[in-house]
Design a protein around this motif. Structure first.
Motif: not given
Length: 505
Positions: A85-93, A145-148, A430-437
């Motif tokens: 889940s962290w490999v998938a969610a690291a970018a969204s975080f 890459t998620g930061f960018c 806001t969408t980034s928080v929802a995306y990560f969640g």
């Protein structure tokens, strides 16, 4: 203030004099409608290519995780559910942090310059993934890459929205969502055909090409006007839009709006005054709900966990080749749907497509949930790939007709010039928080309430969001950015005064 207005008036007179003097010299350039369109298209193309990198970032985990789990990793690290889940969610975080600085940087350095700046760490992030020899470097690369990706989120829509004419704006902005879908497809294709390290290096070409294309265009005239760089604003506006009478009127409005600002106030006082205005908080509320709705449809969960979800939807017929084929088919269908959406949005408008897409997505998710529930409870003995994949295909089509592309289209349109950076940045955060969640919780939801329960949750969430949009979402098709701003500013008056039947909202 009076002195400032005199200066602006002088500048407006200079615009008209310069235009009259140069009309005969540049008529063949500026009155050729193809020239402004091509320049707008070039500016949009740079952002589009960068957004392909956004799609690649979102979709890369779908090919990375299976390879890491099945021995093609060379990292000597076993993936459990938490690490997966962290490999998938690291970018969204990391999206959240990119959103936080995006608004400031686009206001401080400009839209074009910010896009060029973000290209370099974006390329570095992909390079780190490509040369990683342990799981923590992979996570670092995913974070960068998620930061960018978060940095570009509000920036790209604002830049394209400001340089495009109203007639072209919907197509160019819809093209950003198409680019994300295309980037997802390309990352999946790269990861299917080759090792994930090589796929990562190829994905790094998107920010490189986007940077080169963006370097070849001019800065946003709206941003230049906000910095009192009137001569540069005039030059940039004419480069993008030409010098037809309609364009001259729009340029006059842009500069006049800038002249009305009280330059004597501090930046903090100006900001506090602006965020109390209806042209800030009304579109902010709409965009926050719209972006959360997009994430709660589950579209990005499918991008991140496509392979695993295809196995569930195909059932006993699933193997590696069929799952990969189904994944790529979904990606192609997503791209085709967004191409169709580009034209439908231009013809039918934002509001009708948003409501149709939201209602259809809700019904499809509930139907898919019900079907999987019947299979799990043995009411239906065997899962039928035809039924499950048909439902997921319908879901992909209808969601990409409206609820997926529209928030990214409208975030560059709804906010006033002085709060566009802040409003778009906060909305996308806001969408980034929802995306990560949604990405982080998806594996746990699949395990605890099953795929059918997860799809039901997404369907009911989509229904609630669509009801909100029915009451609050305005139509922006064919309107200039100034007209959209005036709609929110004057909406309180329109509640008590009759509105002329001229097709506007």
């Amino acid at each position: 203030m009076e002195h400032g207005n005199k200066v602006i008036s002088t500048e407006l007179e200079k615009i008209h004099k310069q235009s009259l003097e140069k009309d005969n010299e540049v008529k063949h350039v500026y009155y050729n409608t193809k020239t402004p369109y091509r320049r707008q298209a070039l500016a949009a193309l740079g952002t589009v290519v960068l957004n392909c990198g956004v799609g690649a970032t979102a979709g890369f985990s779908a090919v990375l995780i299976p390879q890491l789990k099945h021995g093609r990793n060379k990292l000597d690290h076993k993936l459990n559910t938490e690490m997966e889940s962290w490999v998938a969610a690291a970018a969204s975080f990391a999206l959240i942090f990119g959103n936080l600085i995006s608004g400031y940087l686009m206001e401080r350095y400009g839209r074009r310059s910010s896009q060029i700046m973000l290209s370099f760490p974006y390329m570095a992030g992909w390079a780190i993934i490509g040369f990683a020899d342990n799981i923590y470097l992979v996570l670092l690369g995913r974070f960068i890459t998620g930061f960018c990706q978060g940095w570009l989120g509000p920036l790209g829509s604002v830049f394209v929205g400001e340089v495009s004419s109203p007639v072209n704006r919907s197509v160019f902005l819809a093209g950003l969502s198409l680019a994300i879908a295309f980037g997802v497809f390309m990352s999946h294709l790269f990861g299917t055909l080759m090792h994930w390290k090589h796929a990562a290096l190829l994905c790094g070409l998107f920010p490189l090409i986007g940077c080169i294309l963006t370097y070849c265009v001019k800065e946003s005239p709206t941003w230049l006007a906000s910095k009192n760089r009137v001569d540069d604003c005039i030059e940039s506006f004419q480069w993008y839009r030409g010098t037809s009478p309609e364009m001259k009127n729009e340029l006059d409005k842009i500069i006049f709006e800038q002249s009305q600002r009280d330059q004597s106030k501090s930046k903090l006082k100006t900001l506090l005054a602006n965020i109390r205005k209806p042209e800030f908080w009304k579109p902010l509320c709409i965009m926050i709900v719209f972006f959360i709705l997009t994430q709660l449809t589950g579209v990005n969960v499918i991008c991140a966990y496509t392979t695993e979800m295809m196995k569930e939807l195909i059932g006993n017929h699933a193997n590696r080749s069929t799952s990969s084929a189904a994944m790529l088919s979904v990606d192609i269908l997503r791209c085709i749907s967004l191409v169709v959406a580009c034209f439908l949005l231009r013809k039918l408008g934002r509001r009708p497509m948003a409501l149709f897409s939201g209602a259809s997505t809700c019904l499809t998710l509930i139907a898919l949930s019900g079907y999987l529930y019947l299979v799990n409870n043995r009411v239906i003995r065997h899962i039928s790939p035809f039924v499950s994949l048909s439902l997921i295909a319908i879901y992909i089509i209808v969601s990409n007709f409206g609820v997926v592309p529209l928030p990214w289209n409208m975030v560059g349109e709804l906010f006033a010039t002085e709060t566009r950076g802040l409003g778009s940045g906060f909305s996308v955060m806001t969408t980034s928080v929802a995306y990560f969640g949604t990405i982080k919780t998806a594996p746990a939801m699949f395990e605890s309430i099953g795929h059918h329960g997860t799809y039901l949750f997404y369907g009911l969430s989509t229904m609630l969001g669509t009801i909100f949009l029915f009451f609050c979402l305005p139509e922006t098709r064919g309107k200039t950015l100034i007209e959209i701003e005036e709609h929110f500013r004057n909406s309180e008056q329109t509640k008590t005064k009759p509105v002329p039947d001229d097709g506007t909202v």
